[in-house]
Write a protein that holds these residues in place. Structure first.
Motif, PDB file in Angstrom:
ATOM      1  N   ILE A  10     -45.269 -52.048-145.932  1.00 16.33           N
ATOM      2  CA  ILE A  10     -43.913 -52.082-146.475  1.00 16.33           C
ATOM      3  C   ILE A  10     -43.726 -50.817-147.306  1.00 16.33           C
ATOM      4  CG2 ILE A  10     -42.234 -53.312-147.895  1.00 16.33           C
ATOM      5  CD1 ILE A  10     -43.832 -55.886-147.342  1.00 16.33           C
ATOM      6  N   ASP A  34     -33.521 -59.573-149.754  1.00 12.37           N
ATOM      7  CA  ASP A  34     -34.446 -60.706-149.780  1.00 12.37           C
ATOM      8  C   ASP A  34     -34.690 -61.203-151.194  1.00 12.37           C
ATOM      9  OD1 ASP A  34     -34.745 -60.495-147.005  1.00 12.37           O
ATOM     10  OD2 ASP A  34     -36.428 -59.110-147.204  1.00 12.37           O
ATOM     11  N   GLN A  48     -36.533 -56.128-152.442  1.00 12.71           N
ATOM     12  CA  GLN A  48     -36.926 -56.064-151.042  1.00 12.71           C
ATOM     13  C   GLN A  48     -35.709 -56.315-150.179  1.00 12.71           C
ATOM     14  OE1 GLN A  48     -40.623 -57.778-149.243  1.00 12.71           O
ATOM     15  NE2 GLN A  48     -39.170 -59.118-148.191  1.00 12.71           N
ATOM     16  N   SER A  50     -34.536 -56.393-145.820  1.00 13.97           N
ATOM     17  CA  SER A  50     -35.120 -56.514-144.485  1.00 13.97           C
ATOM     18  C   SER A  50     -34.022 -56.549-143.432  1.00 13.97           C
ATOM     19  CB  SER A  50     -35.987 -57.770-144.383  1.00 13.97           C
ATOM     20  OG  SER A  50     -35.207 -58.928-144.564  1.00 13.97           O
ATOM     21  N   ARG A  53     -37.849 -57.455-138.379  1.00 16.85           N
ATOM     22  CA  ARG A  53     -39.215 -57.386-138.910  1.00 16.85           C
ATOM     23  C   ARG A  53     -39.432 -56.192-139.825  1.00 16.85           C
ATOM     24  NH1 ARG A  53     -42.752 -57.501-133.825  1.00 16.85           N
ATOM     25  NH2 ARG A  53     -44.242 -56.789-135.372  1.00 16.85           N
ATOM     26  N   ARG A  55     -39.192 -54.364-143.200  1.00 14.14           N
ATOM     27  CA  ARG A  55     -39.020 -54.629-144.629  1.00 14.14           C
ATOM     28  C   ARG A  55     -39.197 -53.325-145.380  1.00 14.14           C
ATOM     29  NH1 ARG A  55     -42.085 -59.233-143.212  1.00 14.14           N
ATOM     30  NH2 ARG A  55     -40.855 -61.115-143.426  1.00 14.14           N
ATOM     31  N   HIS A  57     -39.097 -51.820-149.574  1.00 13.98           N
ATOM     32  CA  HIS A  57     -38.936 -52.050-151.003  1.00 13.98           C
ATOM     33  C   HIS A  57     -38.189 -50.854-151.585  1.00 13.98           C
ATOM     34  CE1 HIS A  57     -42.482 -55.072-151.586  1.00 13.98           C
ATOM     35  NE2 HIS A  57     -41.579 -55.484-150.722  1.00 13.98           N
TER      36      HIS A  57
END
Length: 126
Positions: A10, A34, A48, A50, A53, A55, A57
């Motif tokens: 990530i 998220d 976070q 997304s 799939r 993701r 930060h």
């Protein structure tokens, strides 16, 4: 003997404005928020986002990431993503898709903080 396994990567990208980050990543790129975290009132935000799939930060903390970072994303449906983004008529960016020498089609997008996302789709015809 324990085996080493890596589950997920990530990336962390530095941001300087929560409002601009949400406008760009949520409204324009279509990511979902998220979660958000602050250690207290008047502290930097860490969150976070997304999309599928993927993701990412995003952090206002000065030590978390270097402004101007680049992340490389393998994906499928790059033409559909480009069409989706073009239809939003975002005033600061009109990304296009280009054929690149490593048998892929690529769309590079820069965020308001100088970070870049290189969306890449393998092109077997190249």
């Amino acid at each position: 003997m324990n085996e080493v396994g890596f589950d997920e990567t990530i990336p962390i990208l530095r941001i300087f404005s929560v409002e601009k980050a949400k406008e760009f990543y949520l409204d324009f790129l279509g990511f979902t928020l998220d979660w958000e975290h602050r250690f207290g009132d008047n502290f930097p935000l860490y969150m976070q986002i997304s999309r599928g799939r993927l993701r990412i930060h995003l952090s206002e903390h000065h030590g978390d990431a270097c402004p101007g970072s680049t992340i490389f994303v393998r994906m499928h449906g790059i033409e559909a993503l480009q069409s989706e983004l073009a239809a939003k008529n975002y005033r600061y960016l009109r990304p296009g898709v280009a054929q690149v020498p490593w048998n892929a089609r690529m769309m590079e997008i820069a965020d308001p903080f100088g970070n870049r996302i290189r969306f890449n789709e393998y092109d077997p015809s190249a």
